[in-house]
Design a protein around this motif. Structure first.
Motif, PDB file in Angstrom:
ATOM      1  N   SER A 155      20.429 -33.763  -5.566  1.00 42.26           N
ATOM      2  CA  SER A 155      20.536 -32.370  -5.138  1.00 42.26           C
ATOM      3  C   SER A 155      21.478 -31.624  -6.072  1.00 42.26           C
ATOM      4  N   PHE A 156      21.251 -30.319  -6.240  1.00 44.89           N
ATOM      5  CA  PHE A 156      22.158 -29.479  -7.030  1.00 44.89           C
ATOM      6  C   PHE A 156      22.194 -28.080  -6.418  1.00 44.89           C
ATOM      7  N   THR A 157      23.240 -27.329  -6.765  1.00 39.81           N
ATOM      8  CA  THR A 157      23.401 -25.985  -6.211  1.00 39.81           C
ATOM      9  C   THR A 157      22.240 -25.101  -6.633  1.00 39.81           C
ATOM     10  N   GLU A 158      21.612 -24.474  -5.662  1.00 45.61           N
ATOM     11  CA  GLU A 158      20.467 -23.610  -5.947  1.00 45.61           C
ATOM     12  C   GLU A 158      20.936 -22.197  -6.302  1.00 45.61           C
ATOM     13  N   GLY A 159      20.122 -21.519  -7.116  1.00 42.96           N
ATOM     14  CA  GLY A 159      20.364 -20.112  -7.407  1.00 42.96           C
ATOM     15  C   GLY A 159      21.512 -19.827  -8.342  1.00 42.96           C
ATOM     16  N   VAL A 160      21.949 -20.811  -9.120  1.00 44.37           N
ATOM     17  CA  VAL A 160      23.077 -20.623 -10.041  1.00 44.37           C
ATOM     18  C   VAL A 160      22.558 -20.368 -11.450  1.00 44.37           C
ATOM     19  N   LYS A 161      23.059 -19.310 -12.096  1.00 43.01           N
ATOM     20  CA  LYS A 161      22.717 -19.027 -13.482  1.00 43.01           C
ATOM     21  C   LYS A 161      23.866 -19.499 -14.362  1.00 43.01           C
ATOM     22  N   LEU A 162      23.632 -20.585 -15.059  1.00 45.25           N
ATOM     23  CA  LEU A 162      24.669 -21.168 -15.911  1.00 45.25           C
ATOM     24  C   LEU A 162      24.026 -21.619 -17.213  1.00 45.25           C
ATOM     25  N   ASN A 163      24.370 -20.951 -18.307  1.00 47.75           N
ATOM     26  CA  ASN A 163      23.786 -21.249 -19.610  1.00 47.75           C
ATOM     27  C   ASN A 163      24.554 -22.387 -20.284  1.00 47.75           C
ATOM     28  N   HIS A 164      24.203 -23.614 -19.868  1.00 46.33           N
ATOM     29  CA  HIS A 164      24.869 -24.787 -20.419  1.00 46.33           C
ATOM     30  C   HIS A 164      23.879 -25.946 -20.414  1.00 46.33           C
ATOM     31  N   SER A 165      23.928 -26.780 -21.446  1.00 44.55           N
ATOM     32  CA  SER A 165      22.954 -27.873 -21.602  1.00 44.55           C
ATOM     33  C   SER A 165      23.010 -28.860 -20.439  1.00 44.55           C
ATOM     34  N   LEU A 166      24.214 -29.113 -19.910  1.00 47.30           N
ATOM     35  CA  LEU A 166      24.342 -30.028 -18.775  1.00 47.30           C
ATOM     36  C   LEU A 166      23.560 -29.498 -17.574  1.00 47.30           C
ATOM     37  N   TRP A 167      23.727 -28.222 -17.279  1.00 46.64           N
ATOM     38  CA  TRP A 167      23.052 -27.632 -16.124  1.00 46.64           C
ATOM     39  C   TRP A 167      21.538 -27.582 -16.345  1.00 46.64           C
ATOM     40  N   THR A 168      21.125 -27.406 -17.591  1.00 46.10           N
ATOM     41  CA  THR A 168      19.689 -27.424 -17.913  1.00 46.10           C
ATOM     42  C   THR A 168      19.100 -28.797 -17.636  1.00 46.10           C
ATOM     43  N   ASP A 169      19.808 -29.863 -18.065  1.00 48.16           N
ATOM     44  CA  ASP A 169      19.344 -31.228 -17.793  1.00 48.16           C
ATOM     45  C   ASP A 169      19.212 -31.466 -16.297  1.00 48.16           C
ATOM     46  N   ILE A 170      20.190 -30.987 -15.545  1.00 43.93           N
ATOM     47  CA  ILE A 170      20.213 -31.236 -14.104  1.00 43.93           C
ATOM     48  C   ILE A 170      19.104 -30.473 -13.388  1.00 43.93           C
ATOM     49  N   THR A 171      18.991 -29.180 -13.680  1.00 41.99           N
ATOM     50  CA  THR A 171      18.105 -28.316 -12.894  1.00 41.99           C
ATOM     51  C   THR A 171      16.669 -28.273 -13.388  1.00 41.99           C
ATOM     52  N   ILE A 172      16.477 -28.404 -14.693  1.00 41.69           N
ATOM     53  CA  ILE A 172      15.119 -28.308 -15.250  1.00 41.69           C
ATOM     54  C   ILE A 172      14.510 -29.697 -15.437  1.00 41.69           C
ATOM     55  N   LYS A 173      15.240 -30.579 -16.114  1.00 45.94           N
ATOM     56  CA  LYS A 173      14.707 -31.920 -16.387  1.00 45.94           C
ATOM     57  C   LYS A 173      14.840 -32.863 -15.197  1.00 45.94           C
ATOM     58  N   GLY A 174      15.872 -32.647 -14.386  1.00 46.63           N
ATOM     59  CA  GLY A 174      16.043 -33.479 -13.193  1.00 46.63           C
ATOM     60  C   GLY A 174      16.710 -34.809 -13.441  1.00 46.63           C
ATOM     61  N   TYR A 175      17.350 -34.981 -14.587  1.00 47.29           N
ATOM     62  CA  TYR A 175      18.052 -36.232 -14.874  1.00 47.29           C
ATOM     63  C   TYR A 175      19.143 -35.984 -15.904  1.00 47.29           C
ATOM     64  N   GLN A 176      20.044 -36.958 -16.017  1.00 46.03           N
ATOM     65  CA  GLN A 176      21.090 -36.897 -17.025  1.00 46.03           C
ATOM     66  C   GLN A 176      20.709 -37.831 -18.177  1.00 46.03           C
ATOM     67  N   GLN A 177      21.145 -37.492 -19.366  1.00 51.84           N
ATOM     68  CA  GLN A 177      20.778 -38.301 -20.523  1.00 51.84           C
ATOM     69  C   GLN A 177      21.674 -39.527 -20.623  1.00 51.84           C
ATOM     70  N   TYR A 178      21.041 -40.671 -20.750  1.00 54.58           N
ATOM     71  CA  TYR A 178      21.745 -41.955 -20.766  1.00 54.58           C
ATOM     72  C   TYR A 178      22.771 -42.012 -21.888  1.00 54.58           C
ATOM     73  N   ASP A 179      22.393 -41.556 -23.085  1.00 58.51           N
ATOM     74  CA  ASP A 179      23.293 -41.643 -24.232  1.00 58.51           C
ATOM     75  C   ASP A 179      24.572 -40.843 -24.009  1.00 58.51           C
ATOM     76  N   LYS A 180      24.471 -39.693 -23.329  1.00 60.70           N
ATOM     77  CA  LYS A 180      25.650 -38.867 -23.077  1.00 60.70           C
ATOM     78  C   LYS A 180      26.589 -39.491 -22.047  1.00 60.70           C
ATOM     79  N   LEU A 181      26.048 -40.328 -21.158  1.00 62.31           N
ATOM     80  CA  LEU A 181      26.868 -40.954 -20.122  1.00 62.31           C
ATOM     81  C   LEU A 181      27.427 -42.304 -20.531  1.00 62.31           C
ATOM     82  N   GLN A 182      26.927 -42.852 -21.637  1.00 61.26           N
ATOM     83  CA  GLN A 182      27.329 -44.187 -22.045  1.00 61.26           C
ATOM     84  C   GLN A 182      28.835 -44.346 -22.190  1.00 61.26           C
ATOM     85  N   SER A 183      29.485 -43.359 -22.830  1.00 60.69           N
ATOM     86  CA  SER A 183      30.930 -43.451 -23.050  1.00 60.69           C
ATOM     87  C   SER A 183      31.692 -43.465 -21.731  1.00 60.69           C
ATOM     88  N   LEU A 184      31.154 -42.758 -20.713  1.00 61.67           N
ATOM     89  CA  LEU A 184      31.792 -42.748 -19.402  1.00 61.67           C
ATOM     90  C   LEU A 184      31.585 -44.074 -18.683  1.00 61.67           C
TER      91      LEU A 184
END
Length: 541
Positions: A155-184
């Motif tokens: 789930s994610f906050t609906e109706g939010v306009k946020l021009n950021h790649s993280l929010w695009t991955d979450i709201t449009i693609k529906g997943y986080q990129q594995y390579d970006k999370l690897q370091s965490l």
């Protein structure tokens, strides 16, 4: 609702306060007042703030009360040790700034209490995770999202306009990129009990219109968070693991997009994580206590939550599933719904048979995704062992066709269930049903809703049925056995206990009556299909 006096003392540490807690029954502060000499009746859960000169010593002996005294004067021992009162002493000249500081602390905690009531109200409405997230985003003033242990977005906050790649991955693609999370993931953040503040040190980090340091703003010295600076992030965030007891259910991530985080936010995020934990535990999946990343991935696929090849590729990496193609789906069903207790006991039997499989409980059935066994010897061995287990558990099994595209796994899951449905109708003595054996029955089932199936039979079949009825012959059954044994006359003559010449004569006679040529592939198939239709319609031969 209120705030413990110890929490107020902790927030006033810059003044080096000394506390004398003599009455632990009244340490929850529900209001704050300035000490006035005219006060006659002191409330037990109120904190009275002021100077020692205004302290009505004569009235303290009998009244349970909380005081915060700001004074350079000596506080009498009889006051410090009075069993009715709790005293906090700041050895400074009294100033309105200290009183206002206490009010700020109290009101911030009251705000947290009010917001926790709002969360409780949302939970009580039982409107689901999405409503909790939307309501909480309004409280915190920042967007957020929830992911499970495979980092699938729940789930994610609906109706939010946020021009950021993280929010695009979450709201449009529906997943986080594995390579970006690897370091965490290499850091032990999944074991953290405190929220983690990932403070971006990137120059592109967002600047807030009403920004600027506040008394309550998060810093490295905060005791409420784990503070980690990260130069790879272009936007700061708070990461809070969601637990049910010691079991990790997922993560709540709040993005510092519209306002800076404060200590108040961390408290609310803690309450929110607990609320989300309660909500997630309502889901049937979280009733199971031993679900790993592969099993969760299979459940996501069966639910159709992964819809693109790109998302599939990322989720495979999170699940660490090294699949060997082709795959097949095996469904195990019982006469009634299989419970989680039954599943936890039975699961190991199937994992031993299909050692490379992923096994889950889905909609009351056991679903197994496994590598399709091309080796016929191994295939027969597995299914022999499976049959023994099924007989012991009084269960039935359906096996899909082999496939290569995981995105279509739900289609093959339905095939396995359809195999059981069709197989139990036709082969009541079996417990394993392979879809390939029932494809024609499935086609006929689909066609029967549109047309009368007997219209597809070869017309000469009915001519032969009429001939048998008039002349009391058994040619229809002879033809059936001949077709179903693939014209093997030697085998058929033995089964019927007649000479091959006799059988040859009967087949020739049948061809003459029907006016067909059984050596013609099309006519042979049409007659074969006719028998399958008649079988499906309940005819016996």
């Amino acid at each position: 609702m209120g705030i413990l006096i110890d929490s107020i003392v902790e927030k006033l540490e810059q003044y080096n306060p000394k506390s004398y807690i003599n009455n632990k029954k009244i340490t929850l502060i529900e209001s704050v007042k300035y000490i006035e000499s005219s006060i006659e009746d002191f409330k037990p859960n109120t904190l009275y703030v002021g100077q020692i000169s205004r302290l009505p010593v004569s009235k303290l002996i009998l009244q349970p009360t909380n005081f915060l005294i700001v004074s350079k004067l000596h506080l009498p021992c009889s006051v410090r040790t009075n069993r009715n009162t709790n005293i906090v002493l700041i050895n400074e000249e009294f100033s309105p700034a200290i009183f206002n500081k206490v009010l700020d602390i109290f009101f911030k905690y009251e705000d947290i209490n009010i917001n926790s009531l709002k969360l409780l109200k949302v939970l009580s409405k039982n409107t689901g995770l999405q409503d909790i997230i939307n309501s909480s985003s309004k409280i915190l003033g920042n967007p957020m999202y929830v992911s499970n242990t495979n980092f699938e977005i729940l789930s994610f906050t609906e109706g939010v306009k946020l021009n950021h790649s993280l929010w695009t991955d979450i709201t449009i693609k529906g997943y986080q990129q594995y390579d970006k999370l690897q370091s965490l993931l290499k850091d032990t953040i999944l074991n953290a009990k405190l929220p983690i503040y990932f403070k971006s040190t990137n120059e592109n980090n967002y600047e807030f219109k009403d920004g600027g340091n506040t008394i309550d703003e998060l810093s490295k010295d905060s005791n409420s968070i784990l503070y980690k600076e990260n130069s790879k992030f272009t936007i700061s965030r708070i990461w809070s693991n969601i637990y049910a007891g010691n079991k990790l259910l997922g993560q709540l991530i709040v993005i510092e997009a519209f306002k800076p985080f404060t200590e108040r936010d961390v408290k609310i995020i803690g309450l929110l994580s607990n609320a989300i934990s309660v909500e997630l535990q309502k889901h049937k999946y979280y009733e199971s206590s031993n679900v790993n990343s592969k099993e969760l991935f299979l459940l996501q696929l069966l639910d159709g939550k992964i819809t693109s090849q790109e998302a599939l590729y990322e989720n495979i990496k999170f699940a660490h599933w090294e699949m060997k193609y082709p795959l097949s789906v095996i469904s195990i069903v019982n006469k009634s719904t299989i419970s989680y207790i039954q599943f936890s006991y039975i699961k190991t039997f199937f994992q031993k048979i299909f050692y490379d499989c992923v096994c889950v409980l889905y909609k009351g059935n056991i679903i197994i995704a496994t590598n399709y066994k091309d080796n016929k010897t191994l295939y027969k061995k597995c299914f022999k062992e499976l049959q023994e287990s099924l007989n012991n558990f009084e269960m039935f099994c359906g096996v899909s066709r082999p496939f290569y595209n995981l995105l279509k796994i739900n289609k093959y899951y339905k095939q396995s269930l359809k195999a059981i449905e069709l197989g139990r109708y036709r082969d009541i003595d079996k417990c394993i049903f392979i879809y390939d054996s029932y494809i024609l029955q499935h086609i006929l089932l689909l066609s029967s809703s549109e047309e009368s199936l007997k219209d597809f039979c070869h017309p000469a079949i009915f001519k032969l049925i009429t001939y048998d009825s008039v002349y009391k012959t058994d040619y229809l059954k002879n033809l059936y056995l001949y077709v179903m044994n693939f014209k093997n006359q030697s085998k058929l003559a033995g089964l019927m206990h007649i000479h091959r010449n006799t059988l040859h004569y009967r087949i020739s006679k049948i061809e003459e009556i029907m006016n067909v040529d059984l050596n013609n592939v099309d006519e042979f198939f049409s007659i074969y299909l006719s028998f399958k239709i008649l079988e499906f319609s309940g005819e016996e031969f």
